[in-house]
Write a protein that holds these residues in place. Structure first.
Motif, PDB file in Angstrom:
ATOM      1  N   MET A 170       0.849  -1.182   0.000  1.00 31.95           N
ATOM      2  CA  MET A 170       0.000   0.000   0.000  1.00 31.95           C
ATOM      3  C   MET A 170       0.887   1.234   0.000  1.00 31.95           C
ATOM      4  O   MET A 170       1.732   1.421   0.886  1.00 31.95           O
ATOM      5  CB  MET A 170      -0.914   0.006   1.242  1.00 31.95           C
ATOM      6  CG  MET A 170      -1.860   1.188   1.308  1.00 31.95           C
ATOM      7  SD  MET A 170      -2.922   1.091   2.779  1.00 31.95           S
ATOM      8  CE  MET A 170      -3.951   2.527   2.551  1.00 31.95           C
ATOM      9  N   GLN A 171       0.725   2.092  -0.975  1.00 26.12           N
ATOM     10  CA  GLN A 171       1.512   3.305  -1.092  1.00 26.12           C
ATOM     11  C   GLN A 171       0.743   4.483  -0.492  1.00 26.12           C
ATOM     12  O   GLN A 171      -0.324   4.844  -0.977  1.00 26.12           O
ATOM     13  CB  GLN A 171       1.831   3.585  -2.572  1.00 26.12           C
ATOM     14  CG  GLN A 171       2.693   2.528  -3.242  1.00 26.12           C
ATOM     15  CD  GLN A 171       4.083   2.449  -2.647  1.00 26.12           C
ATOM     16  OE1 GLN A 171       4.686   3.466  -2.308  1.00 26.12           O
ATOM     17  NE2 GLN A 171       4.591   1.239  -2.507  1.00 26.12           N
ATOM     18  N   ILE A 172       1.284   5.046   0.580  1.00 24.66           N
ATOM     19  CA  ILE A 172       0.669   6.221   1.188  1.00 24.66           C
ATOM     20  C   ILE A 172       1.751   7.269   1.399  1.00 24.66           C
ATOM     21  O   ILE A 172       2.954   6.970   1.369  1.00 24.66           O
ATOM     22  CB  ILE A 172      -0.019   5.897   2.535  1.00 24.66           C
ATOM     23  CG1 ILE A 172       0.997   5.354   3.532  1.00 24.66           C
ATOM     24  CG2 ILE A 172      -1.156   4.917   2.339  1.00 24.66           C
ATOM     25  CD1 ILE A 172       0.429   5.211   4.929  1.00 24.66           C
ATOM     26  N   ALA A 173       1.320   8.493   1.624  1.00 26.72           N
ATOM     27  CA  ALA A 173       2.263   9.590   1.799  1.00 26.72           C
ATOM     28  C   ALA A 173       2.900   9.542   3.187  1.00 26.72           C
ATOM     29  O   ALA A 173       2.324   9.016   4.142  1.00 26.72           O
ATOM     30  CB  ALA A 173       1.549  10.920   1.600  1.00 26.72           C
ATOM     31  N   ILE A 187       2.299   0.416  13.534  1.00 28.23           N
ATOM     32  CA  ILE A 187       1.584   0.555  12.272  1.00 28.23           C
ATOM     33  C   ILE A 187       2.494   0.321  11.074  1.00 28.23           C
ATOM     34  O   ILE A 187       2.045  -0.154  10.022  1.00 28.23           O
ATOM     35  CB  ILE A 187       0.908   1.951  12.183  1.00 28.23           C
ATOM     36  CG1 ILE A 187      -0.029   2.018  10.973  1.00 28.23           C
ATOM     37  CG2 ILE A 187       1.936   3.053  12.164  1.00 28.23           C
ATOM     38  CD1 ILE A 187      -0.831   3.316  10.927  1.00 28.23           C
ATOM     39  N   ILE A 188       3.779   0.613  11.220  1.00 31.05           N
ATOM     40  CA  ILE A 188       4.715   0.445  10.106  1.00 31.05           C
ATOM     41  C   ILE A 188       4.827  -1.027   9.733  1.00 31.05           C
ATOM     42  O   ILE A 188       4.781  -1.400   8.556  1.00 31.05           O
ATOM     43  CB  ILE A 188       6.095   1.025  10.470  1.00 31.05           C
ATOM     44  CG1 ILE A 188       5.982   2.524  10.741  1.00 31.05           C
ATOM     45  CG2 ILE A 188       7.098   0.762   9.359  1.00 31.05           C
ATOM     46  CD1 ILE A 188       7.271   3.157  11.235  1.00 31.05           C
ATOM     47  N   GLY A 189       4.980  -1.899  10.723  1.00 32.28           N
ATOM     48  CA  GLY A 189       5.071  -3.330  10.448  1.00 32.28           C
ATOM     49  C   GLY A 189       3.811  -3.873   9.814  1.00 32.28           C
ATOM     50  O   GLY A 189       3.865  -4.746   8.933  1.00 32.28           O
ATOM     51  N   ALA A 190       2.653  -3.363  10.246  1.00 31.56           N
ATOM     52  CA  ALA A 190       1.383  -3.827   9.688  1.00 31.56           C
ATOM     53  C   ALA A 190       1.247  -3.431   8.222  1.00 31.56           C
ATOM     54  O   ALA A 190       0.684  -4.181   7.411  1.00 31.56           O
ATOM     55  CB  ALA A 190       0.218  -3.262  10.497  1.00 31.56           C
ATOM     56  N   LEU A 191       1.746  -2.267   7.867  1.00 30.79           N
ATOM     57  CA  LEU A 191       1.729  -1.840   6.459  1.00 30.79           C
ATOM     58  C   LEU A 191       2.714  -2.656   5.638  1.00 30.79           C
ATOM     59  O   LEU A 191       2.398  -3.112   4.525  1.00 30.79           O
ATOM     60  CB  LEU A 191       2.056  -0.350   6.360  1.00 30.79           C
ATOM     61  CG  LEU A 191       0.932   0.610   6.713  1.00 30.79           C
ATOM     62  CD1 LEU A 191       1.477   2.020   6.945  1.00 30.79           C
ATOM     63  CD2 LEU A 191      -0.118   0.628   5.603  1.00 30.79           C
ATOM     64  N   ASP A 192       3.913  -2.850   6.167  1.00 28.23           N
ATOM     65  CA  ASP A 192       4.927  -3.615   5.431  1.00 28.23           C
ATOM     66  C   ASP A 192       4.496  -5.050   5.194  1.00 28.23           C
ATOM     67  O   ASP A 192       4.817  -5.654   4.166  1.00 28.23           O
ATOM     68  CB  ASP A 192       6.257  -3.592   6.201  1.00 28.23           C
ATOM     69  CG  ASP A 192       6.921  -2.219   6.186  1.00 28.23           C
ATOM     70  OD1 ASP A 192       6.544  -1.386   5.331  1.00 28.23           O
ATOM     71  OD2 ASP A 192       7.813  -1.982   7.030  1.00 28.23           O
ATOM     72  N   LEU A 228      -6.990   5.407   5.271  1.00 26.96           N
ATOM     73  CA  LEU A 228      -5.644   5.850   5.636  1.00 26.96           C
ATOM     74  C   LEU A 228      -5.024   6.667   4.505  1.00 26.96           C
ATOM     75  O   LEU A 228      -4.944   6.218   3.367  1.00 26.96           O
ATOM     76  CB  LEU A 228      -4.765   4.639   5.952  1.00 26.96           C
ATOM     77  CG  LEU A 228      -3.333   4.940   6.411  1.00 26.96           C
ATOM     78  CD1 LEU A 228      -3.335   5.737   7.708  1.00 26.96           C
ATOM     79  CD2 LEU A 228      -2.544   3.630   6.577  1.00 26.96           C
ATOM     80  N   ARG A 229      -4.560   7.870   4.838  1.00 34.32           N
ATOM     81  CA  ARG A 229      -3.976   8.769   3.848  1.00 34.32           C
ATOM     82  C   ARG A 229      -2.470   8.925   3.979  1.00 34.32           C
ATOM     83  O   ARG A 229      -1.773   9.069   2.981  1.00 34.32           O
ATOM     84  CB  ARG A 229      -4.628  10.157   3.961  1.00 34.32           C
ATOM     85  CG  ARG A 229      -6.057  10.213   3.469  1.00 34.32           C
ATOM     86  CD  ARG A 229      -6.132  10.195   1.952  1.00 34.32           C
ATOM     87  NE  ARG A 229      -5.497  11.376   1.390  1.00 34.32           N
ATOM     88  CZ  ARG A 229      -6.109  12.533   1.161  1.00 34.32           C
ATOM     89  NH1 ARG A 229      -7.394  12.660   1.457  1.00 34.32           N
ATOM     90  NH2 ARG A 229      -5.460  13.549   0.644  1.00 34.32           N
ATOM     91  N   ALA A 230      -1.944   8.948   5.194  1.00 40.60           N
ATOM     92  CA  ALA A 230      -0.523   9.236   5.367  1.00 40.60           C
ATOM     93  C   ALA A 230      -0.043   8.807   6.743  1.00 40.60           C
ATOM     94  O   ALA A 230      -0.831   8.672   7.687  1.00 40.60           O
ATOM     95  CB  ALA A 230      -0.262  10.732   5.177  1.00 40.60           C
ATOM     96  N   LEU A 231       1.266   8.589   6.854  1.00 38.13           N
ATOM     97  CA  LEU A 231       1.934   8.429   8.136  1.00 38.13           C
ATOM     98  C   LEU A 231       2.631   9.744   8.469  1.00 38.13           C
ATOM     99  O   LEU A 231       3.054  10.477   7.580  1.00 38.13           O
ATOM    100  CB  LEU A 231       2.966   7.299   8.090  1.00 38.13           C
ATOM    101  CG  LEU A 231       2.452   5.873   7.878  1.00 38.13           C
ATOM    102  CD1 LEU A 231       3.611   4.890   7.925  1.00 38.13           C
ATOM    103  CD2 LEU A 231       1.410   5.509   8.915  1.00 38.13           C
TER     104      LEU A 231
END
Length: 229
Positions: free
Chosen positions: A1-4, A63-68, A80-83
């Motif tokens: 998932m690519q987010i800003a 949250i970073i691990g969940a996205l990766d 979800l828009r951005a971290l």
């Protein structure tokens, strides 16, 4: 998932509307966070919601691990828009405005079960109350309470609890398959205590009041000074 990825220093925090403040330290752990909102340039009728915490926040990087891993993607968290980062440290995230769900779609529950089994990540607060409608899609919210299945024992140590007993049972089964007998005594997932008004009127009143105290304090006595920006 690519987010800003946004830098906290580029966000005019003082101009945002403060909705909720949670200032809480338990056993040396920082559980504090702030919820704010601002205009959505991509949608004149909508708003963006910012959840921000200090560098010492206990679930800072979860949250970073969940996205990766792919647990969080465009189907499980379309809002979800951005971290948000500051000096390389995750300080929160940004989501599109959502609306409460009238009913919980069983297909979305099954989707999250599939993501949990496929990625070995789980969101401890996942359930009806922590899922909302973003446009025409359902999105999980409160995204930082997410862990690898192999770290199920952290839930109790982080003073958290599952919102859904059915989901907790599913995660516990995955944990049992993952660690087998090597893990010794398998942890029993803690569950949120759900109180009925008729049986527990006083306790229920206190729980409901505690959920609103952050919103009330945000309106009556904004406390942004304790947020490190």
């Amino acid at each position: 998932m690519q987010i800003a990825n946004l830098e906290l220093s580029d966000i005019d925090v003082a101009s945002l509307r403060l909705h909720k403040v949670v200032r809480r330290h338990i056993g040396g752990q920082d559980h504090s966070r702030w919820v704010l909102s601002g205009p959505d340039e991509a949608n004149a009728k909508g708003r963006l919601y910012y959840k921000i915490w200090n560098p010492s926040y206990i679930r800072r990087d979860n949250i970073i691990g969940a996205l990766d891993s792919g647990f969080y993607d465009t189907r499980t968290v379309p809002a979800l828009r951005a971290l948000i980062f500051s000096h390389g440290v995750c300080r929160g995230y940004v989501m599109r405005e959502c609306r409460p769900l009238k009913s919980f779609d069983p297909s979305f529950f099954r989707l999250v079960l599939d993501r949990t089994a496929g990625t070995n990540y789980f969101a401890v607060q996942f359930g009806h109350a922590h899922s909302m409608l973003c446009g025409s899609e359902i999105s999980m919210i409160d995204l930082e309470g997410v862990y690898p299945v192999g770290e199920l024992d952290l839930i109790r140590r982080h003073h958290s609890a599952f919102a859904s007993a059915r989901y907790a049972k599913f995660v516990a089964a995955l944990y049992r398959d993952l660690v087998g007998s090597e893990g010794g005594t398998l942890p029993k997932p803690p569950l949120e205590r759900h109180l009925a008004w008729r049986q527990h009127p006083l306790q229920k009143t206190l729980v409901v009041a505690s959920k609103h105290v952050g919103r009330v304090s945000a309106r009556c006595a904004p406390r942004l000074r304790q947020l490190e920006v």
